[in-house]
Design a protein around this motif. Sequence first.
Motif, PDB file in Angstrom:
ATOM      1  N   ARG A  76       0.831  -1.207   0.000  1.00 31.90           N
ATOM      2  CA  ARG A  76       0.000   0.000   0.000  1.00 31.90           C
ATOM      3  C   ARG A  76       0.863   1.254   0.000  1.00 31.90           C
ATOM      4  O   ARG A  76       1.851   1.334   0.717  1.00 31.90           O
ATOM      5  N   GLU A  80      -3.692   2.887  -0.775  1.00 28.44           N
ATOM      6  CA  GLU A  80      -4.120   2.266  -2.024  1.00 28.44           C
ATOM      7  C   GLU A  80      -3.332   0.983  -2.262  1.00 28.44           C
ATOM      8  O   GLU A  80      -2.093   0.988  -2.250  1.00 28.44           O
ATOM      9  N   ASN A  81      -4.045  -0.151  -2.463  1.00 30.24           N
ATOM     10  CA  ASN A  81      -3.393  -1.425  -2.763  1.00 30.24           C
ATOM     11  C   ASN A  81      -2.812  -1.388  -4.167  1.00 30.24           C
ATOM     12  O   ASN A  81      -3.460  -0.907  -5.106  1.00 30.24           O
TER      13      ASN A  81
END
Length: 136
Positions: A76, A80-81
């Motif tokens: 991340r 956000e992945n």
Amino acid sequence: MTELFPPPSTSGKSLMERVEDALLPLINLVFLLLMFFIVAGQLADDPLPDLPATPASSEQQSPHADLMVDNKGNWRIHGENLDAQALLQRLPEPDAQTPLKIAAASSLTMADLESLLRTLENGGYKEILLLTEPEA
């Protein structure tokens, strides 16, 4: 059996002189220990660091991490992945003077960490700082 001290009549010293002679090495030893602790135990103005098992204080900030890895191995950046391609595009350029900082969960498996490090090595990163926290 041999006596440690000759009898007072043959030594030529009184009892008080023999006691003083026996105490002199002890006094020297105490003086040397005192000097050692004075030199070795100098007081510093810096407070002691927090021990790993103590809870962090509210005013202490976590160090900035360029990448976070959770205990499931997800990568991340700012929540956000990312996959391997997006990860290398979003990270700062590799720099020898500024290592990449990775915050990893303490329960992260070695296999997940190894795949991340291989991806970063293929992306040109040579210097990496791994930031972890002990389990509470």
